[in-house]
Design a protein around this motif. Structure first.
Motif, PDB file in Angstrom:
ATOM      1  N   ARG A  58       0.824  -1.205   0.000  1.00 38.57           N
ATOM      2  CA  ARG A  58       0.000   0.000   0.000  1.00 38.57           C
ATOM      3  C   ARG A  58       0.862   1.261   0.000  1.00 38.57           C
ATOM      4  O   ARG A  58       0.817   2.065   0.921  1.00 38.57           O
ATOM      5  CB  ARG A  58      -0.922   0.005   1.230  1.00 38.57           C
ATOM      6  CG  ARG A  58      -1.954  -1.111   1.248  1.00 38.57           C
ATOM      7  CD  ARG A  58      -2.987  -0.933   0.133  1.00 38.57           C
ATOM      8  NE  ARG A  58      -4.007  -1.982   0.159  1.00 38.57           N
ATOM      9  CZ  ARG A  58      -3.936  -3.108  -0.529  1.00 38.57           C
ATOM     10  NH1 ARG A  58      -2.876  -3.341  -1.304  1.00 38.57           N
ATOM     11  NH2 ARG A  58      -4.898  -4.004  -0.461  1.00 38.57           N
ATOM     12  N   GLY A  59       1.673   1.401  -1.025  1.00 36.68           N
ATOM     13  CA  GLY A  59       2.456   2.619  -1.170  1.00 36.68           C
ATOM     14  C   GLY A  59       3.792   2.624  -0.464  1.00 36.68           C
ATOM     15  O   GLY A  59       4.495   3.647  -0.474  1.00 36.68           O
ATOM     16  N   GLU A  60       4.175   1.516   0.163  1.00 39.47           N
ATOM     17  CA  GLU A  60       5.491   1.464   0.797  1.00 39.47           C
ATOM     18  C   GLU A  60       6.587   1.651  -0.252  1.00 39.47           C
ATOM     19  O   GLU A  60       6.465   1.183  -1.380  1.00 39.47           O
ATOM     20  CB  GLU A  60       5.694   0.119   1.511  1.00 39.47           C
ATOM     21  CG  GLU A  60       4.778  -0.111   2.697  1.00 39.47           C
ATOM     22  CD  GLU A  60       3.477  -0.790   2.316  1.00 39.47           C
ATOM     23  OE1 GLU A  60       2.759  -1.253   3.220  1.00 39.47           O
ATOM     24  OE2 GLU A  60       3.173  -0.862   1.094  1.00 39.47           O
ATOM     25  N   LYS A  61       7.650   2.308   0.134  1.00 40.72           N
ATOM     26  CA  LYS A  61       8.739   2.589  -0.802  1.00 40.72           C
ATOM     27  C   LYS A  61       9.421   1.311  -1.271  1.00 40.72           C
ATOM     28  O   LYS A  61       9.847   1.209  -2.432  1.00 40.72           O
ATOM     29  CB  LYS A  61       9.762   3.518  -0.147  1.00 40.72           C
ATOM     30  CG  LYS A  61      10.888   3.953  -1.074  1.00 40.72           C
ATOM     31  CD  LYS A  61      11.791   4.971  -0.400  1.00 40.72           C
ATOM     32  CE  LYS A  61      12.885   5.444  -1.358  1.00 40.72           C
ATOM     33  NZ  LYS A  61      13.755   6.470  -0.722  1.00 40.72           N
ATOM     34  N   TYR A 169      19.271  -0.106   5.728  1.00 37.54           N
ATOM     35  CA  TYR A 169      18.421   1.050   5.442  1.00 37.54           C
ATOM     36  C   TYR A 169      19.072   1.987   4.422  1.00 37.54           C
ATOM     37  O   TYR A 169      18.404   2.491   3.509  1.00 37.54           O
ATOM     38  CB  TYR A 169      18.131   1.815   6.733  1.00 37.54           C
ATOM     39  CG  TYR A 169      17.215   1.103   7.698  1.00 37.54           C
ATOM     40  CD1 TYR A 169      16.274   0.173   7.253  1.00 37.54           C
ATOM     41  CD2 TYR A 169      17.280   1.354   9.070  1.00 37.54           C
ATOM     42  CE1 TYR A 169      15.428  -0.473   8.138  1.00 37.54           C
ATOM     43  CE2 TYR A 169      16.429   0.719   9.961  1.00 37.54           C
ATOM     44  CZ  TYR A 169      15.508  -0.200   9.491  1.00 37.54           C
ATOM     45  OH  TYR A 169      14.661  -0.838  10.371  1.00 37.54           O
ATOM     46  N   ASP A 170      20.365   2.232   4.578  1.00 39.68           N
ATOM     47  CA  ASP A 170      21.068   3.103   3.629  1.00 39.68           C
ATOM     48  C   ASP A 170      21.039   2.501   2.225  1.00 39.68           C
ATOM     49  O   ASP A 170      20.858   3.212   1.230  1.00 39.68           O
ATOM     50  CB  ASP A 170      22.516   3.314   4.072  1.00 39.68           C
ATOM     51  CG  ASP A 170      22.633   4.205   5.306  1.00 39.68           C
ATOM     52  OD1 ASP A 170      21.634   4.861   5.661  1.00 39.68           O
ATOM     53  OD2 ASP A 170      23.714   4.222   5.924  1.00 39.68           O
ATOM     54  N   PHE A 171      21.220   1.209   2.151  1.00 36.32           N
ATOM     55  CA  PHE A 171      21.219   0.509   0.861  1.00 36.32           C
ATOM     56  C   PHE A 171      19.847   0.587   0.195  1.00 36.32           C
ATOM     57  O   PHE A 171      19.742   0.797  -1.021  1.00 36.32           O
ATOM     58  CB  PHE A 171      21.627  -0.949   1.090  1.00 36.32           C
ATOM     59  CG  PHE A 171      21.683  -1.798  -0.146  1.00 36.32           C
ATOM     60  CD1 PHE A 171      22.596  -1.542  -1.158  1.00 36.32           C
ATOM     61  CD2 PHE A 171      20.825  -2.882  -0.294  1.00 36.32           C
ATOM     62  CE1 PHE A 171      22.660  -2.344  -2.299  1.00 36.32           C
ATOM     63  CE2 PHE A 171      20.874  -3.690  -1.422  1.00 36.32           C
ATOM     64  CZ  PHE A 171      21.794  -3.417  -2.428  1.00 36.32           C
ATOM     65  N   LEU A 172      18.796   0.445   0.992  1.00 36.33           N
ATOM     66  CA  LEU A 172      17.435   0.471   0.445  1.00 36.33           C
ATOM     67  C   LEU A 172      16.915   1.889   0.241  1.00 36.33           C
ATOM     68  O   LEU A 172      15.925   2.091  -0.470  1.00 36.33           O
ATOM     69  CB  LEU A 172      16.482  -0.294   1.372  1.00 36.33           C
ATOM     70  CG  LEU A 172      16.757  -1.789   1.546  1.00 36.33           C
ATOM     71  CD1 LEU A 172      15.732  -2.402   2.499  1.00 36.33           C
ATOM     72  CD2 LEU A 172      16.733  -2.516   0.205  1.00 36.33           C
ATOM     73  N   GLY A 173      17.564   2.857   0.873  1.00 32.73           N
ATOM     74  CA  GLY A 173      17.130   4.240   0.718  1.00 32.73           C
ATOM     75  C   GLY A 173      15.895   4.583   1.527  1.00 32.73           C
ATOM     76  O   GLY A 173      15.061   5.384   1.083  1.00 32.73           O
ATOM     77  N   VAL A 174      15.767   3.989   2.718  1.00 28.27           N
ATOM     78  CA  VAL A 174      14.641   4.301   3.602  1.00 28.27           C
ATOM     79  C   VAL A 174      15.173   4.903   4.900  1.00 28.27           C
ATOM     80  O   VAL A 174      16.351   4.763   5.230  1.00 28.27           O
ATOM     81  CB  VAL A 174      13.795   3.043   3.921  1.00 28.27           C
ATOM     82  CG1 VAL A 174      13.154   2.498   2.657  1.00 28.27           C
ATOM     83  CG2 VAL A 174      14.640   1.971   4.607  1.00 28.27           C
ATOM     84  N   GLU A 175      14.295   5.563   5.624  1.00 34.46           N
ATOM     85  CA  GLU A 175      14.701   6.187   6.881  1.00 34.46           C
ATOM     86  C   GLU A 175      15.014   5.132   7.937  1.00 34.46           C
ATOM     87  O   GLU A 175      14.472   4.029   7.920  1.00 34.46           O
ATOM     88  CB  GLU A 175      13.588   7.114   7.388  1.00 34.46           C
ATOM     89  CG  GLU A 175      13.367   8.339   6.517  1.00 34.46           C
ATOM     90  CD  GLU A 175      12.355   9.295   7.128  1.00 34.46           C
ATOM     91  OE1 GLU A 175      11.925   9.051   8.280  1.00 34.46           O
ATOM     92  OE2 GLU A 175      12.008  10.281   6.462  1.00 34.46           O
TER      93      GLU A 175
END
Length: 273
Positions: A58-61, A169-175
């Motif tokens: 549902r819209g998750e990055k 997280y850095d690799f995936l680009g999420v907070e």
């Protein structure tokens, strides 16, 4: 509709922990069933079958699949590239002797074997094949650029879970997001009180996998049925140390492969030996 990242393995290297933690992240979608194993075991079901597991997004990055069977599968890399050429890949690796012994103890606790570890690693080829990490990673590098693959070490997870997770997280680009489950441990060694009960639990899960009733298995997992029975059926037990001759046998088996892996990572892995 499908994943934009995969955790490809390896077994017994923190993938269950990673699944539980990432599933709590508000911007990451993971199917209810860990280890879909589509690219290694269920490819004949077709890509449509696989993509249905991501319909709840549902819209998750990010959306991911954590299946440690992918790393050592000879076919998985090419299959993944065919459908998702821009996907990001995460590989978590572990000290080879410790990985083998952990997998052996899992087999022992689930009633898959009653043989000693020396016999099992000689009779079951997958035990020694799984830990040829460089050989398996090199298959992925035939299809994917180096910057699409994040290689992590289980030993770093043990030392500093938050730092390990920050790399993800850095690799995936999420907070960054650190739920309480960051400090929980999963899939630790356990000795069953009654092996017949243990085989019944394991056999039911394996049967649902073979019948490809993964959604039913997911419902049972959410209800905590098998985990509750396992807790009741567990007695306190300390895991024995890996026999030194087995450690030496494994280290000799992976010596050249690990040397190549060290060159690839630019990291000294002598602490594995």
């Amino acid at each position: 509709m499908g994943p934009n990242f995969l955790c490809i393995g390896t077994y017994r290297a923190g993938t269950t922990w990673l699944y539980r933690v990432l599933k709590e992240h508000p911007d990451i979608f993971l199917p209810d069933e860990k280890e879909l194993m589509f690219f290694s075991h269920h490819y004949d079901k077709g890509i449509g079958w696989y993509e249905k597991f991501f319909e709840g997004r549902r819209g998750e990055k990010c959306a991911g699949d954590i299946s440690p069977t992918y790393l050592s599968s000879p076919q998985a890399a090419g299959r993944i590239y065919r459908h998702f050429p821009d996907i990001k890949l995460i590989a978590s690796l572990r000290n080879p002797p410790e990985q083998v012994y952990s997998l052996y103890n899992l087999w022992l606790s689930r009633g898959y074997t009653d043989k000693d570890v020396k016999t099992v690693i000689e009779e079951e080829a997958e035990f020694l094949d799984n830990i040829l990490y460089w050989r398996h990673l090199s298959r992925y590098l035939e299809f994917f650029d180096r910057d699409r693959i994040l290689v992590l070490l289980f030993e770093d997870l043990r030392k500093d879970p938050k730092a390990y997770l920050k790399e993800v997280y850095d690799f995936l680009g999420v907070e960054e997001f650190y739920p309480e489950s960051v400090y929980e441990k999963y899939n630790q060694f356990r000795e069953p009180r009654n092996m017949m009960v243990e085989k019944l639990i394991t056999g039911t899960g394996d049967l649902l996998r073979r019948l490809r009733l993964l959604k039913l298995k997911s419902v049972l997992n959410r209800l905590g049925v098998s985990e509750g029975i396992k807790r009741f059926n567990t007695k306190g037990a300390e895991k024995d140390a890996i026999p030194e001759d087995v450690r030496k046998r494994i280290n000799e088996h992976v010596r050249e492969d690990t040397r190549r892996l060290e060159e690839f990572l630019g990291r000294d892995l002598s602490f594995w030996r």
